[in-house]
Write a protein that holds these residues in place. Sequence first.
Motif, PDB file in Angstrom:
ATOM      1  N   ALA A 134       4.100  -2.161   2.855  1.00  0.00           N
ATOM      2  CA  ALA A 134       2.888  -1.361   2.715  1.00  0.00           C
ATOM      3  C   ALA A 134       2.700  -0.913   1.270  1.00  0.00           C
ATOM      4  O   ALA A 134       3.576  -0.274   0.680  1.00  0.00           O
ATOM      5  N   PRO A 194      -2.126  -2.790   3.690  1.00  0.00           N
ATOM      6  CA  PRO A 194      -1.387  -2.144   4.779  1.00  0.00           C
ATOM      7  C   PRO A 194      -0.361  -3.070   5.429  1.00  0.00           C
ATOM      8  O   PRO A 194      -0.457  -4.290   5.343  1.00  0.00           O
ATOM      9  N   ALA A 195       0.607  -2.463   6.070  1.00  0.00           N
ATOM     10  CA  ALA A 195       1.629  -3.177   6.831  1.00  0.00           C
ATOM     11  C   ALA A 195       1.663  -2.631   8.248  1.00  0.00           C
ATOM     12  O   ALA A 195       1.191  -1.522   8.516  1.00  0.00           O
ATOM     13  N   ARG A 196       2.245  -3.389   9.138  1.00  0.00           N
ATOM     14  CA  ARG A 196       2.327  -2.959  10.530  1.00  0.00           C
ATOM     15  C   ARG A 196       3.561  -2.091  10.730  1.00  0.00           C
ATOM     16  O   ARG A 196       4.655  -2.422  10.281  1.00  0.00           O
ATOM     17  N   TYR A 250       1.733   0.534  17.809  1.00  0.00           N
ATOM     18  CA  TYR A 250       1.737  -0.299  16.619  1.00  0.00           C
ATOM     19  C   TYR A 250       0.458  -0.041  15.826  1.00  0.00           C
ATOM     20  O   TYR A 250      -0.642  -0.232  16.336  1.00  0.00           O
ATOM     21  N   MET A 284      -1.470   0.144  11.655  1.00  0.00           N
ATOM     22  CA  MET A 284      -1.449  -0.330  10.268  1.00  0.00           C
ATOM     23  C   MET A 284      -1.371   0.874   9.338  1.00  0.00           C
ATOM     24  O   MET A 284      -2.100   1.855   9.512  1.00  0.00           O
ATOM     25  N   GLU A 335      -0.709   2.486   5.193  1.00  0.00           N
ATOM     26  CA  GLU A 335      -0.649   2.357   3.739  1.00  0.00           C
ATOM     27  C   GLU A 335       0.090   3.576   3.200  1.00  0.00           C
ATOM     28  O   GLU A 335       0.158   4.611   3.876  1.00  0.00           O
ATOM     29  N   ILE A 391      -6.756   2.989   9.543  1.00  0.00           N
ATOM     30  CA  ILE A 391      -5.523   2.948   8.758  1.00  0.00           C
ATOM     31  C   ILE A 391      -4.880   4.334   8.718  1.00  0.00           C
ATOM     32  O   ILE A 391      -5.552   5.347   8.526  1.00  0.00           O
TER      33      ILE A 391
END
Length: 212
Positions: free
Chosen positions: A153, A158-160, A172, A174, A176, A199
């Motif tokens: 991230a 963004p990352a999961r 789950y 997303m 940042e 997000i």
Amino acid sequence: MIEFWLAEENLFFSAAILLMFAIGLLQLVGLSDFGPDFGTNIDTDIDAGADLDSSGEGLLSFLGIGRLPMLILLVLFLSLFGLVGLVGQQIYSGVFDQLLTPWLAVPGSAAIAIPLTGLLSRPLSKIIPRDETTAIHIDMLVGRRGVIEIGKAETDSPARAKITDSHGHHHYVMVEPGNEGEILNQAEEILLVRREGEIFKAISPDTAKFLS
């Protein structure tokens, strides 16, 4: 008997009985308890404060929804649907020497099994505890901890992440970094600090301790 079960006109009813036994077997060995992280994400969270009008409540009550866990209701319906269909076909065959077409037998059996499911759910609810309501609004995830599961991230990238709510369920989302220039790596523990649209902004728990 096997030929009767496997007759084309009875396949729906036989399949319902087999599915009922399959669910029971999976539940017995624990394979059906995959936990709330199976298929749970930001798009499927439900606001537990949603209200139903009186007609909606009456329909749900008629169907037995809310009295028993949904899995128990499903097993009850499948067993009743299958039994009603097979018994009905047996009676029809004895009278007319042929099986009723599934185009009539299936809806007819369902029409009987649905109210029977609601009716039998009442005495069963006194024996079997109902589901507890654990649905939450996604904004309630703010302040919860989790871990970056997939990706890294960064700002605008963004990352999961997997977040655990107050009920122990996994979600789950997303995420940042909440701080400009910060990077949250895969497998790193995070803390959600706010939500901006779809997000979530997150920081490292160590950063939170430093700020406090």
